[in-house]
Design a protein around this motif. Structure first.
Motif, short mmCIF file in Angstrom:
data_model
loop_
_atom_site.label_atom_id
_atom_site.label_comp_id
_atom_site.label_asym_id
_atom_site.label_seq_id
_atom_site.Cartn_x
_atom_site.Cartn_y
_atom_site.Cartn_z
N LYS A 1 43.14 28.50 -25.02
CA LYS A 1 42.18 28.71 -23.93
C LYS A 1 41.95 30.21 -23.65
O LYS A 1 40.97 30.57 -23.01
N ASN A 2 42.84 31.05 -24.14
CA ASN A 2 42.67 32.50 -23.94
C ASN A 2 42.06 33.20 -25.14
O ASN A 2 42.02 34.43 -25.20
N LYS B 1 49.98 20.67 -25.04
CA LYS B 1 49.67 21.48 -23.86
C LYS B 1 49.90 22.96 -24.19
O LYS B 1 49.11 23.82 -23.80
N VAL C 1 37.16 25.37 -19.39
CA VAL C 1 37.54 26.60 -18.70
C VAL C 1 36.43 27.03 -17.73
O VAL C 1 36.70 27.52 -16.64
N ASP D 1 47.24 25.97 -24.02
CA ASP D 1 47.48 27.20 -23.24
C ASP D 1 47.21 28.45 -24.07
O ASP D 1 46.76 29.46 -23.54
N PRO E 1 41.80 21.99 -12.86
CA PRO E 1 42.93 22.93 -12.85
C PRO E 1 43.37 23.29 -14.28
O PRO E 1 43.39 22.41 -15.16
N GLU E 2 43.70 24.53 -14.48
CA GLU E 2 44.11 25.03 -15.79
C GLU E 2 45.20 24.20 -16.44
O GLU E 2 45.19 23.94 -17.63
N THR E 3 46.15 23.79 -15.60
CA THR E 3 47.31 23.07 -16.13
C THR E 3 46.94 21.68 -16.63
O THR E 3 47.75 21.02 -17.27
N GLU F 1 35.11 25.06 -12.89
CA GLU F 1 36.12 25.60 -11.98
C GLU F 1 36.98 24.54 -11.30
O GLU F 1 38.09 24.82 -10.87
N TYR G 1 44.00 20.94 -18.41
CA TYR G 1 43.01 20.92 -19.51
C TYR G 1 43.40 19.92 -20.60
O TYR G 1 42.58 19.18 -21.10
#
Lengths: 679, 99
Positions: A309-310, A302, A516, A306, A522-524, A519, A526
Motif C-alpha cells: 500500500k506504500n 495483511k 487507499v 501493508d 480503515p488502513e488496518t 477515506e 484493507y
C-alpha cells in the motif's frame, strides 16, 4: 466443626469502595448463617476501639478475632491477612499502626523485610495470603515465609475444589470478604468449616495440619458446599427437580446473585422466535468467535498489503523518466561543465540503506535455541551450548560492525548531500537527481508478487473445519461477487466500490490504491476487502443446520464456554431439545464439566434428571398457606429420604417418580406398555 | 599525519595509496575511508585549517569547507559510532557469557 469467616471489613479505607459499616447488619449476618467465629480484617489498619465495640456487641453469638489485611509485595503487591488472639490486641494495635503509617495510598505496599521488622515473630500469628484470589500474593514471598503459612484464601468454590485436590497446594480457605452495610441484601454463603473445638489462633493453626480438617459444609466433608445460606449442593453435579412453579428458577436466580463469575443458561434462552433473524445473528456470532482464526490465517497477506500500500509505481516511473532525461542532458552538456559540476561528488550517488532484518532474525533464532527448555535434549544432541554461544557472539559482533558501518554511511551521505546542494547552487550544469534503481525494481517485483498472491488467495477454498460436538464449523474464503457485497461488508453508507470492480478483478495492486483513496476504509482493514470469509455450521450429514440444530449447537457452545466460569447453572435444557440429543451429548458434557466445577441443573425430564446420575439431589415444593413459600429438600441420590433445612423429610423414590415420571401409576403403565411392545 | 591539506590555493586529500589528490576528485568511498581513519583512536588525524582566502578554487572551497567542518565536529567524539553500535545485544552477550 466451627464455621468461620476470617475475612470481614468494617472500615472504609483508601483500598475500599465506599460503604458505611453497620454493626446491626454484621450481627444479622452472623446469626442468619450460624457463624461461630469471624475476624475483622481491614486494609492496612486495625482500629482497636472499633474492634472492642464489635467484640462486645457480638460476644453472645460468636468469637471475634482481631486481624488486618496487608498490602505486601516486591515490584507489585498482593494481600495477606494476619490474625492474632483476642488477648494480644494492645501489642497488635501498635504493630498495625506501623503498617498503617507506611501505606497512605491504595498503591503503597510494604516489603517482606518491613513485615518482618514490624511483626518480628511470624509464628505467633495466623497468616492467610491471597492464594488463588486477586490480588494474589507473590509466590516467592509465600515460600520465603515457609511454615508460617499453612493455608491460602481462594476466590471461588471451583478454586477451592481444585486446591483441595492438589496436595502440593496450600490448604484452601474460602471467606466472604464482606463489607456489612445497611443496604446489604444478600448474605454470602462463603465460609469455611474447621475441625476445631475452640476458636483461637493456635487451634485453627493446629487444624491446618491436614486438609481434611477444613470443609465447605459441616457434615459431608468435602463433597458439598453451601450455595445459599441454608442450601448445600454438590461440588460436582446437583440436579433440582420439582413441580411447575415450585421455585426452581427462583432458586437458581438466588444462587446467581450470590456469586460473581457464574454461567447461567436460563430456560428458553436458546429458543428462536424469529428464525431468519436468528439465523443471521447465529452466523454473526460464529463469525465473531472464529474471526481470530481468520485474522491469523490472513496475517501474512495483511503484511503484504501493508508493504504494497506504500508503493507508488507511477511515482517511481516519473522519477525514472526524470533521472534518464537529466542524465542525457548532462551527458550532452558534459564538455561545457564548469568546475563545480566537474567535481566527482556533484554526481555522486548515496550509499544505499542497509537492512538488518536477516541478521537480527538469526540472532533471535540462536537466542531461542539457547533459551529453549522443552527440546533442549534434542538441540544438545547436535550442537553444544558453547558452540551456540560462540555463534551468537559472532552474529552479534557482525551485527554491531554492520550497524556501525551503516551509521558511518549515513554520516557520509549527509555530508555528500550538503556538498552537492552547495555545488548545484553555483553551477549552471544539469543536476542529475538521485535515483535508486534497485528500490524501483524491487517495488515492481513486489507488486507483481502481490498480484499473484491476491489471485491465489481469492480462489474459493475451505480454509478450516472445526468439529464442535457433532457439528462442523466451516470457514470458507471466496472472491466478493459484486460491489454491493463489498459495500455491505464495509457497513458504510458513503463508500462505493463500483468504479474499482475492474481493478478488483484484474489488477489487485490498482484496486488496493483505490482502497487507499477511500477515506472511510480503515488502513488496518484493507486486506479484508480482497476475499470474503464465510462461516457455516453443518450438521453431521454435511448440510446446513436447521433452527433446532442451531439451538443444540448454541447450547453446546454455552456449556463449552462454562469452563472459564466458577459455576454453571442450567435451567430446563429440555425446553428446547429432544431426548436423544440430551442423553447423547448434553449429559456427557455436563458430566465432564462437573468433574472440575459445581453444576446445578434444573429439570423435569427423566432423560436429564435420572440418566445423568447426579451427585446430589434437590427437590423443591411450593407451600400455600397464607403466603406462598418454597420448601427445599435435599440429599444424596442414594438416600431413602431427602431432608429440608427445617428438619422435615420426604421419600426420595416418590419424589423422583412424581417429578420425572409423572407419578408411580403412569410409570407402571408406561413400563407395561413398553414391555408389551418389546414382546 | 595530515589527511586533508591546503596547498597553492587548492584543497587535497590523502588517497588509499597515500598520494595527495585534489579534493574535486574525492568520492564517497574516500570519505568513508577517511572517516575510518578519523575514528581510529591509534591514529592522529590532522587537517589543514581552512581560513579566509587560503583556498581560491571556488569548487575546492565548497568541498573542503564542508568536509573539514564535519570531520572537525567528529574528532571531538571519536567513539560516537562505536558507542552507538557497541551496545547492541549487550544484555544477551552478558547473559550467555555468564551462563
Amino acid at each position: 466443626m466451627k464455621k468461620l469467616d476470617l475475612h470481614i471489613h468494617t472500615i472504609q479505607t483508601v483500598s475500599d469502595h465506599p460503604f458505611s459499616f453497620s454493626i446491626e447488619k454484621l450481627r444479622e449476618y452472623v446469626q442468619a448463617l450460624s457463624i461461630d467465629g469471624i475476624a475483622i480484617t481491614n486494609h492496612n489498619e486495625f482500629d482497636i476501639t472499633q474492634y472492642k465495640d464489635i467484640q462486645s456487641s457480638l460476644s453472645d453469638i460468636c468469637v471475634v478475632l482481631p486481624g488486618i489485611e496487608i498490602n505486601l509485595g516486591k515490584s507489585n503487591f498482593g494481600h495477606i491477612i494476619c490474625i492474632t488472639d483476642q488477648d494480644d490486641i494492645e501489642d497488635f494495635s501498635i504493630r498495625c499502626k506501623a503498617v498503617q503509617d507506611r501505606i497512605i495510598t491504595q498503591k503503597n505496599f510494604i516489603s517482606l523485610d518491613e513485615l518482618q521488622q514490624i511483626f518480628s515473630d511470624f509464628e505467633k500469628y495466623l497468616w492467610i495470603p491471597h492464594y488463588d484470589k486477586k490480588p494474589i500474593l507473590d509466590a516467592d514471598i509465600i515460600s520465603a515465609m515457609g511454615t508460617c503459612i499453612l493455608c491460602g484464601e481462594v476466590g471461588s468454590v471451583k478454586k477451592f475444589i481444585y486446591r483441595q485436590k492438589d496436595l502440593d497446594s496450600l490448604i484452601p480457605l474460602y471467606f466472604s470478604d464482606l463489607r456489612p452495610s445497611e443496604d446489604l441484601e444478600v448474605f454470602p454463603s462463603r465460609q469455611t468449616f474447621f475441625d476445631i473445638d475452640e476458636i483461637s489462633v493456635s487451634s485453627i493453626k493446629k487444624s491446618l495440619i491436614a486438609r481434611r480438617h477444613v470443609a465447605l459444609t459441616e457434615n459431608e466433608g468435602n463433597e458439598l458446599f453451601y450455595a445459599l445460606p441454608d442450601l448445600p449442593v454438590s461440588k460436582r453435579l446437583t440436579v433440582v427437580i420439582g413441580e411447575r412453579s415450585s421455585g426452581k428458577s427462583f432458586m437458581l436466580d438466588q444462587i446467581a446473585k450470590q456469586y460473581d463469575n457464574i454461567k447461567y443458561i436460563k430456560q428458553f434462552d436458546l429458543i428462536e422466535t424469529k428464525p431468519e433473524q436468528a439465523a443471521k445473528d447465529f452466523t454473526d456470532q460464529i463469525a465473531a468467535k472464529r474471526s481470530s482464526f481468520a485474522e491469523e490465517y490472513f496475517t501474512p497477506f495483511k503484511e503484504a498489503v501493508d508493504i504494497v500500500k506504500n508503493i507508488y509505481l507511477d511515482r517511481d516511473e516519473k522519477a525514472l523518466e526524470q533521472y534518464i532525461s537529466s542524465l542525457i542532458r548532462f551527458a550532452k552538456e558534459a564538455d561545457r561543465a564548469d568546475m563545480f559540476a566537474k567535481c566527482a561528488l556533484y554526481n555522486e550517488s548515496k550509499f544505499p540503506a542497509r537492512s538488518f532484518d536477516n541478521i537480527t532474525k538469526l540472532i533471535e533464532s540462536v537466542k531461542n535455541l539457547l533459551d529453549a527448555h522443552e527440546y533442549r535434549d534434542i538441540i544438545k544432541k547436535y550442537v553444544t551450548r558453547g558452540r551456540l554461544i560462540d555463534l551468537l557472539k559472532d552474529l552479534i559482533y557482525r551485527y554491531r560492525e554492520e550497524k556501525r558501518r551503516s551509521l558511518e554511511e549515513t554520516w557520509v551521505n549527509d555530508l555528500i548531500g550538503e556538498i552537492k546542494r552547495t555545488l548545484s547552487l553555483r553551477t549552471s550544469a544539469v543536476n542529475v537527481p538521485d535515483f535508486d534503481i534497485y528500490e524501483c525494481q524491487m517495488n515492481r517485483v513486489k507488486v507483481s508478487k502481490f498480484n499473484d498472491l491476491v489471485n491465489t488467495i481469492k480462489r474459493k477454498t475451505i480454509i478450516n473445519q472445526k468439529m464442535v460436538g457433532g457439528f462442523v464449523i466451516q470457514t470458507e474464503k471466496r472472491p466478493y461477487n459484486s460491489a454491493s457485497e463489498l459495500k455491505n461488508f464495509s457497513g458504510k453508507k458513503n463508500v462505493s466500490f463500483s468504479k474499482y470492480m475492474d481493478e478488483y478483478a484484474n489488477d489487485p495492486y490498482r484496486y488496493l490504491l483505490g482502497l487507499v483513496e477511500m477515506e472511510d476504509i480503515p488502513e488496518t482493514d484493507y486486506y479484508k476487502y480482497f476475499v470474503y470469509v464465510e462461516y457455516q455450521i453443518l450438521n453431521q450429514y454435511g448440510f446446513s443446520v436447521s433452527g433446532g440444530e442451531r439451538a443444540e449447537f448454541r447450547l453446546l457452545q454455552e456449556i463449552d464456554d462454562a469452563n472459564s466460569f466458577d459455576m454453571l447453572l442450567i435451567d430446563e435444557p429440555e425446553s428446547s431439545f429432544d431426548n436423544l440429543f440430551l442423553r447423547d451429548r448434553v449429559n456427557q458434557i455436563i458430566h465432564e464439566l462437573s468433574m472440575n466445577m459445581p453444576v446445578i441443573l434444573v429439570t423435569h425430564n427423566n432423560t436429564v434428571g435420572a440418566s445423568i446420575r447426579p451427585d446430589f439431589l434437590i427437590y423443591t415444593r411450593r407451600i400455600i398457606d397464607d403466603n406462598v413459600t418454597y420448601e427445599r429438600y435435599y440429599g444424596l441420590p442414594s438416600s431413602k429420604e431427602l431432608i429440608s433445612s427445617t428438619g422435615n423429610s420426604i421419600k426420595n423414590f416418590q419424589v423422583v417418580l412424581d417429578c420425572l415420571e409423572a407419578g408411580e401409576k403412569s410409570y407402571n403403565e408406561r413400563k407395561r406398555d413398553y414391555d408389551l411392545l418389546k414382546n | 599525519m595530515i589527511y586533508l591539506k591546503i596547498d597553492s590555493g587548492k584543497g587535497f586529500f590523502l588517497d588509499a595509496e597515500d598520494n595527495m589528490q585534489e579534493i574535486h576528485d574525492i568520492r564517497k568511498e574516500d570519505i568513508l575511508r577517511l572517516l575510518d581513519l578519523a575514528t581510529d583512536s591509534s591514529i592522529t588525524f590532522e587537517m589543514d585549517e581552512i581560513k579566509d582566502g587560503n583556498i581560491q578554487n571556488e569548487a575546492h572551497k565548497i568541498i573542503y569547507d564542508k568536509i573539514y567542518g564535519k570531520f572537525n565536529e567528529l574528532l571531538k567524539n571519536k567513539a560516537r559510532f562505536i558507542d552507538e553500535s557497541g551496545s547492541l545485544y549487550l544484555d544477551a552477550i552478558q547473559k550467555y557469557t555468564d551462563s
